[in-house]
Design an enzyme around this catalytic site. Structure first.
Site, PDB file in Angstrom:
ATOM      1  N   GLN A 162       0.804  -1.214   0.000  1.00  0.00           N
ATOM      2  CA  GLN A 162       0.000   0.000   0.000  1.00  0.00           C
ATOM      3  C   GLN A 162       0.839   1.267   0.000  1.00  0.00           C
ATOM      4  O   GLN A 162       0.339   2.349  -0.325  1.00  0.00           O
ATOM      5  CB  GLN A 162      -0.930   0.023   1.214  1.00  0.00           C
ATOM      6  CG  GLN A 162      -0.206   0.219   2.541  1.00  0.00           C
ATOM      7  CD  GLN A 162      -1.122   0.158   3.741  1.00  0.00           C
ATOM      8  OE1 GLN A 162      -1.606  -0.920   4.096  1.00  0.00           O
ATOM      9  NE2 GLN A 162      -1.381   1.297   4.363  1.00  0.00           N
ATOM     10  N   CYS A 168      -5.126   0.637   3.477  1.00  0.00           N
ATOM     11  CA  CYS A 168      -5.137  -0.790   3.814  1.00  0.00           C
ATOM     12  C   CYS A 168      -6.500  -1.415   3.562  1.00  0.00           C
ATOM     13  O   CYS A 168      -6.600  -2.583   3.167  1.00  0.00           O
ATOM     14  CB  CYS A 168      -4.722  -0.989   5.259  1.00  0.00           C
ATOM     15  SG  CYS A 168      -5.749  -0.067   6.441  1.00  0.00           S
ATOM     16  N   HIS A 340      -6.652  -0.550  11.027  1.00  0.00           N
ATOM     17  CA  HIS A 340      -5.915  -1.282   9.992  1.00  0.00           C
ATOM     18  C   HIS A 340      -6.763  -2.460   9.541  1.00  0.00           C
ATOM     19  O   HIS A 340      -7.393  -3.136  10.359  1.00  0.00           O
ATOM     20  CB  HIS A 340      -4.571  -1.778  10.528  1.00  0.00           C
ATOM     21  CG  HIS A 340      -3.670  -2.342   9.473  1.00  0.00           C
ATOM     22  ND1 HIS A 340      -3.390  -1.694   8.302  1.00  0.00           N
ATOM     23  CD2 HIS A 340      -2.990  -3.526   9.422  1.00  0.00           C
ATOM     24  CE1 HIS A 340      -2.562  -2.423   7.570  1.00  0.00           C
ATOM     25  NE2 HIS A 340      -2.311  -3.543   8.225  1.00  0.00           N
TER      26      HIS A 340
END
Length: 462
Positions: A162, A168, A340
């Site tokens: 990424q 993410c 995340h």
């Protein structure tokens, strides 16, 4: 051949007879809060720079980064002392790509803003078993494997990166969707072979997605804002899956390459599609048993959790978010803390009885265990089951989604799944020309075997 026999034949390899032993932990020595003594030289730093292809614009910047590298080395050494004493089940090292970054720099460049998992905070009456029955996977014919690794089925695409963008969530979305597209294609081929009276089993050479470049993260960065996603500032896979559904599909990586930034323009073209989504299954928030069942019996699942900055130095072992200075778990586990998103691609248990998820990250193959990590399972660590979901893709076996006229549990189409109740056949799911015929071997298994228990994993001596 009956459909139940097809399913049993196709999935029997996932089943094991052993029962999972209860997890145990043991501290084998005192935990010292005193800083670890370690010497880190310019030579080792230059070697690390060469390994990652990094260089700085000035000598002043070089010296500043070297000082950060040294401090991170002290942090890793102190953590690994706790690892060797049995206080934590994972080790750190300076081998990864973030060893010259501070915690704040890492947080701002690679971690998205905390997301609210409001889409999955309900209790649904839908079940995984109902979903399997509707989609032609007869629950009674399925084994209940104690361990599973979907990477061994040829449906997992290569690890991606990424870069300096909090995107993410897009990689979790594509990584999970890619695997379900490939899994459904595999099932379709097995079904067709069985219908023709052939062997329903497939070898690694019959079907393979491990070289497919996959789907377009950049499309999600540029185009999915109306679904409460915010490009490089974060989003959620469940919301991205809904965007793909209502948009009518997502492009391929080749057609819409990743830029690691918000371009300000949605460049999606409707002529060709890499994949479609016909529904979204949201795991009930906090229901880790349902998450485990989905990974075991359905396929990879997008998960989101709260990552702590120390995670940037993860090397191998079972991540437990342990802080060697405070002797406490660093992360929180509420639905409002996740920052995340990744993909759970398997389940395992160490020799000493510790359960874990096998997780695909999006920080390149130079991080962790060739881009993967293990995460503690069974405690909703860091909110791992608070924001879990997976897509439903078009199928040629059974129904794509539940139908109101069937005998199956209609509630499965309720708050768990967001979809229209109609059946799409398997068409235009992905660009088959972008899937290589041959399957390449991966060295990640050697890393994973290395971390099969604390006794087998040695922390790097910094």
């Amino acid at each position: 051949m009956k459909l139940s026999a097809i399913v049993a034949s196709a999935l029997s390899v996932l089943c094991t007879a052993d029962q999972i032993a209860p997890a145990t932990t043991a501290h084998t020595g005192p935990l010292s809060n005193q800083p670890a003594t370690v010497t880190i030289t310019q030579k080792s730093f230059r070697s690390w720079l060469n390994q990652h292809g990094k260089q700085y614009e000035s000598q002043e910047e070089h010296e500043r980064r070297f000082a950060i590298y040294q401090r991170n080395g002290q942090l890793a050494a102190q953590h690994n002392r706790a690892f060797r004493a049995g206080y934590t089940s994972y080790s750190m090292s300076l081998d990864g790509p973030f060893a010259d970054m501070t915690a704040d720099e890492f947080r701002s460049s690679h971690i998205m803003e905390p997301q609210d998992c409001s889409a999955t905070t309900h209790k649904s009456s839908g079940t995984i078993d109902s979903l399997k029955a509707v989609r032609g996977m007869i629950a009674e014919e399925w084994c209940k494997p104690t361990e599973v690794d979907w990477r061994n089925k040829g449906i997992i695409t290569p690890i991606k990166n990424q870069a300096h963008c909090g995107s993410c969530w897009t990689f979790s979305t594509t990584g999970c969707l890619e695997s379900h597209v490939c899994l459904e294609k595999r099932r379709s081929m097995q079904h067709a072979a069985a219908q023709q009276g052939g062997d329903a089993s497939l070898t690694d050479h019959d079907f393979d997605c491990t070289q497919w470049t996959g789907l377009a993260e950049q499309q999600l960065v540029d185009c999915a804002q109306d679904y409460n996603n915010n490009g490089c500032d974060g989003g959620l896979p469940s919301q991205a899956f809904e965007y793909i559904y209502y948009n009518g599909g997502i492009d391929t990586e080749v057609a819409y390459p990743y830029q690691a930034e918000e371009t300000g323009t949605c460049s999606y073209k409707r002529k060709g599609k890499g994949a479609k989504v016909v529904g979204v299954y949201n795991i009930t928030s906090g229901d880790e048993k349902e998450l485990v069942q989905a990974v075991k019996e359905i396929g990879p699942v997008s998960i989101a959790y709260q990552v702590s900055p120390d995670f940037r130095l993860y090397e191998h072992g079972i991540y437990d978010s342990f802080n060697a200075t405070s002797n406490q778990t660093m992360c929180h586990n509420t639905p409002h803390d996740v920052n995340h998103a990744v993909v759970a691609v398997g389940l395992g248990t160490t020799d000493d009885g510790r359960d874990y998820y096998i997780v695909r990250n999006s920080w390149s193959k130079t991080w962790g265990m060739e881009g993967y990590f293990w995460m503690l399972r069974g405690e909703n660590l860091c909110g791992v089951s608070d924001c879990a979901s997976f897509p439903l893709v078009p199928t040629s076996v059974g129904h794509s989604t539940p139908t109101n006229g069937g005998n199956h549990d209609e509630n499965v189409a309720g708050s768990h799944m967001h979809s229209h109740m109609h059946n799409h056949m398997y068409d235009h799911m992905y660009d088959e020309a972008s899937v290589a015929d041959g399957r390449s071997s991966s060295n990640s298994e050697s890393y994973l075997r290395k971390g099969s228990s604390n006794k087998e994993v040695e922390a790097e001596k910094l």
